[in-house]
Design a protein around this motif. Sequence first.
Motif, mmCIF file in Angstrom:
data_model
loop_
_atom_site.group_PDB
_atom_site.id
_atom_site.type_symbol
_atom_site.label_atom_id
_atom_site.label_comp_id
_atom_site.label_asym_id
_atom_site.label_seq_id
_atom_site.Cartn_x
_atom_site.Cartn_y
_atom_site.Cartn_z
ATOM 1 N N GLY A 74 -12.275 49.236 7.888
ATOM 2 C CA GLY A 74 -12.702 48.916 6.699
ATOM 3 C C GLY A 74 -14.557 48.411 6.658
ATOM 4 N N ILE A 80 -15.148 52.600 1.530
ATOM 5 C CA ILE A 80 -13.415 51.800 1.651
ATOM 6 C C ILE A 80 -13.199 52.761 0.267
ATOM 7 N N ASP A 87 -10.409 54.019 10.514
ATOM 8 C CA ASP A 87 -8.859 53.230 9.179
ATOM 9 C C ASP A 87 -7.217 53.486 9.190
ATOM 10 N N ILE A 104 -8.133 47.859 5.742
ATOM 11 C CA ILE A 104 -7.702 48.358 4.198
ATOM 12 C C ILE A 104 -6.806 48.222 4.650
#
Length: 270
Positions: free
Chosen positions: A24, A28, A99, A150
């Motif tokens: 994260g 985002i 991510d 995330i």
Amino acid sequence: MESGRSGTGRTGGTGHTVGTETSGSGDIARTLELLWDTGRRPSRGPKPTLTLDRIVEAAVQVADTEGLEGLSMRRVAAELGTGTMSLYRYVPGKGELLDLMLDRVQRPSENPADLGDSGWRAALEAMARATLALYRRHPWLLQVNQSRPILGPSALDGMEKVLTRIRPMGLTDPELVSAIIMIDGYVVGAARTQLYQQEAERRTGLTDTEFWQAQVPVLEKVLASGRYPVMASLSEDTFGPDFDHFGFGLQRILDGLEVLVAQRRDEPAP
């Protein structure tokens, strides 16, 4: 669900120094667009020579081989045989790429049998063993602080599958999630210990057996002194390699949950 958690120190799967990264840490909103494929697609222009999938797969391969300290946009571009700037057409930077990598490696199995063939206990045990195997395949996961993950499709698919199987436990929703977190924390600790052992062997050049054998002459004298009678009375196989410490601890956690489930089942209805 397979997930990593925060950790510092050293890993041993590839022998790389741990430099903790944080999930994260990128944009985002943009990361979520990429994970859920909700961003705008260009309708004109030349056909892309790369794909986001290829970039993520290459990044995972680099991390598996060289650790996260070896991961950079430049290194991934070299793996793909392209220029660094060409990657930015697909992903803004390393934070967002990390991510995407996390979601990619945590894809749950499509085979329902992989979560056990009966009941919530089998599902949680299968989840724990699958997560341990995940850390062995991708030791760099232990370098990532995922306290604020995330949530992409793999994370939610995995959670959905596990919750579906364990909902019959009869616990409250927060308790169900807590059970998953508890087991995940146990697995992370076990995975980190195993990786530390591998790292120690790599750095010292001594196998585990050689390391302990080197201490035998002194320890035999110490234990014969009478100072440690309980230690001296332990069976020869006490610290042997054949005992499944991971499995033993996991079963005791599941036993505890079994007691709680039985208590809830026996409670009178409100």
